[in-house]
Each structure stands twice: as structure tokens, then as C-alpha cells.
Scaffold this active site. Structure first.
Site, PDB file in Angstrom:
ATOM      1  N   GLU A   1     -31.514-103.471  21.736  1.00  0.00           N
ATOM      2  CA  GLU A   1     -30.455-104.318  22.120  1.00  0.00           C
ATOM      3  C   GLU A   1     -30.959-105.715  21.877  1.00  0.00           C
ATOM      4  O   GLU A   1     -30.356-106.459  22.517  1.00  0.00           O
ATOM      5  CB  GLU A   1     -30.067-103.447  23.410  1.00  0.00           C
TER       6      GLU A   1
ATOM      7  N   ASP B   1     -28.535-108.348  20.715  1.00  0.00           N
ATOM      8  CA  ASP B   1     -27.652-109.563  21.336  1.00  0.00           C
ATOM      9  C   ASP B   1     -27.523-110.708  20.674  1.00  0.00           C
ATOM     10  O   ASP B   1     -26.542-111.418  20.978  1.00  0.00           O
ATOM     11  CB  ASP B   1     -28.658-109.753  23.084  1.00  0.00           C
TER      12      ASP B   1
ATOM     13  N   ASP C   1     -24.706-102.017  25.187  1.00  0.00           N
ATOM     14  CA  ASP C   1     -26.011-101.986  24.783  1.00  0.00           C
ATOM     15  C   ASP C   1     -26.217-101.017  23.888  1.00  0.00           C
ATOM     16  O   ASP C   1     -26.887-101.874  22.855  1.00  0.00           O
ATOM     17  CB  ASP C   1     -27.207-101.241  25.929  1.00  0.00           C
TER      18      ASP C   1
ATOM     19  N   GLU D   1     -24.867-103.274  20.755  1.00  0.00           N
ATOM     20  CA  GLU D   1     -25.568-104.460  20.209  1.00  0.00           C
ATOM     21  C   GLU D   1     -26.591-103.974  19.806  1.00  0.00           C
ATOM     22  O   GLU D   1     -27.799-104.682  19.234  1.00  0.00           O
ATOM     23  CB  GLU D   1     -26.478-105.189  21.449  1.00  0.00           C
TER      24      GLU D   1
END
Length: 240
Positions: free
Chosen positions: A53, A57, A126, A129
């Protein structure tokens, strides 16, 4: 809980949506594993998706930035920043995750499951990502960029000027989550007119019980108009 064949079918649909078939499917498995699942089974920090995650991002922000940069060569930095913020917001990513079935594929611990983790925006964003990071790790930046372009295919703005103010549905989700701790519900209640010119009717229900009905030439337009009206009801004229 889904059986093995259902999970396999959903994984194949997810790979199709991503435009990427994993050479290392264990990366996708890791991306879909919440820390609660690993913790309940005595797993370590390398056995759940939090590290992916973190990487995802950054990958997502770069991919979306590149798309917007090339789609809107005349847009100013501030316009690009606002468009990107809407696309990569927690609410937006959670909506994308639901659209492509990530919610049904997550491995959650019993505690997180019982507390509604599978529907929680933060958990889903999350996971979104993390899945993108898995694509990046498996196929490189080109594969990740292609996945982002496909996953946001129906969300890319058509105009730099109108992109933020006209995305009433995303704005309403953000406001509703902040005010009520829940998102609005949309229900198609009917349609009328000839096949070539149908009008669709949508009922929007806010978490406070307010119902708003809107129409449009397709369901998405009706939902946007309902969200616009709802923002007005909440004292946010034109979604501002």
C-alpha cells in the site's frame, strides 16, 4: 463466503480489469491480505499488504499525474492538483475498489470482518493501492500505468475547468462520510420513454433519511443530478 471457484473467477475478472495477468500471483494474494488476517495467524509485517500500500500510493499518484498532464496540456498546476486529489481520494479509490470487486476478495481477520472492514473506505482504498503496487512489482511501470488508465476509464475528467465542480457524486460521498460517517445510497426506481430516448429515474437516500429523486438520459447522469441536489440540500451549492 465464496467458494474457491468463485474466488478464481473473480481473480480472473480483476486481472481483465487491470489488463494484467500476474506472472507472480502471490503478489496479488499479498495485496489482498489485510493485516488483521496476518495478525490472527501469527504472521509478520511481510505477510500483509501494508508495505505494498505504501508503494502503491506513490505509483498511483505518478500514474494519475502523468495521465492528467497529457490529457490536459493547457491546464494550470492548481487545476491538475485538484483533479488528481479527487481521483485519488479515499472515497474515490474505495468506489473503484467496489466497482472491480476488491471488497469480495479481501482476506480479513474475524475481528475486522465483524466490524464492517470489508465495506470501510479506508480498507478498500488501501487495498486498491496495494493491488496497483503488485501490478507495478510484477510488470513494471508500463503495466501499472495501463492499469490506472483502465481502472479510471469512466472517471477521467472531460474538461479541466469543470472536472472538480461537476463531479457531484464523489463530492457528496466525501461530504456524507464526513458528516454522517456513511455514504449515500442510489437506487434505480424506474425508466420511461422509447428505447432510443429513455429517461431513467434514480432515488438517492442520504444517511440522515432524506430522499432525493432525479432523472437523466442514463443512470450516471441521473445520479450526478441527484448528488448535485443533495449537495444543495446540505448547504453546498454547486458542490463547492
Amino acid at each position: 463466503m465464496m467458494d474457491t471457484s468463485d474466488i478464481h473467477d473473480n481473480i480472473l475478472r480483476l486481472e481483465k480489469a487491470l489488463g494484467h495477468t500476474f506472472a507472480r500471483p502471490e503478489l496479488l494474494t499479498l495485496a489482498l491480505t489485510h493485516s488483521s488476517w496476518a495478525n490472527e495467524r501469527g504472521g509478520g509485517e511481510h505477510e500483509h499488504n501494508e508495505r505494498l500500500e505504501f508503494l502503491g500510493d506513490a505509483v498511483l499518484e505518478l500514474c494519475v499525474s502523468a495521465q492528467l498532464y497529457h490529457r490536459f496540456p493547457q491546464a494550470r498546476e492548481g487545476q491538475l492538483t485538484r483533479m488528481r486529489a479527487h481521483l485519488v481520494s479515499t472515497v474515490s479509490l474505495a468506489e473503484r475498489a467496489r466497482t472491480f470487486g476488491l471488497d469480495s476478495l479481501l482476506a480479513l481477520g474475524h475481528g475486522e470482518e465483524s466490524q464492517g472492514g470489508r465495506s470501510r473506505d479506508s480498507v478498500l482504498s488501501d487495498a486498491f493501492e496495494a493491488v496497483l503496487a503488485a501490478v507495478y512489482e510484477d510488470g513494471g511501470f508500463a503495466a501499472a500505468a495501463q492499469a490506472v488508465e483502465r481502472l479510471f476509464a469512466d472517471r477521467w475528467p472531460q474538461s479541466a475547468v469543470e472536472a472538480v465542480s461537476k463531479d457531484y457524486k464523489t463530492r457528496l460521498q466525501e461530504v456524507s462520510q464526513q458528516r454522517f460517517g456513511a455514504v449515500p445510497q442510489y437506487v434505480r426506481v424506474g425508466s420511461h420513454g422509447p428505447e432510443h430516448a429513455k429517461i431513467f429515474e434514480i432515488l438517492l437516500r442520504l444517511p440522515d433519511g432524506t430522499d432525493i429523486v432525479a432523472t437523466g438520459t442514463n443512470c450516471k447522469k441521473a445520479e450526478q443530478d441527484a448528488a448535485r441536489q443533495a449537495l444543495g440540500h446540505l448547504g453546498l451549492a454547486d458542490g463547492c
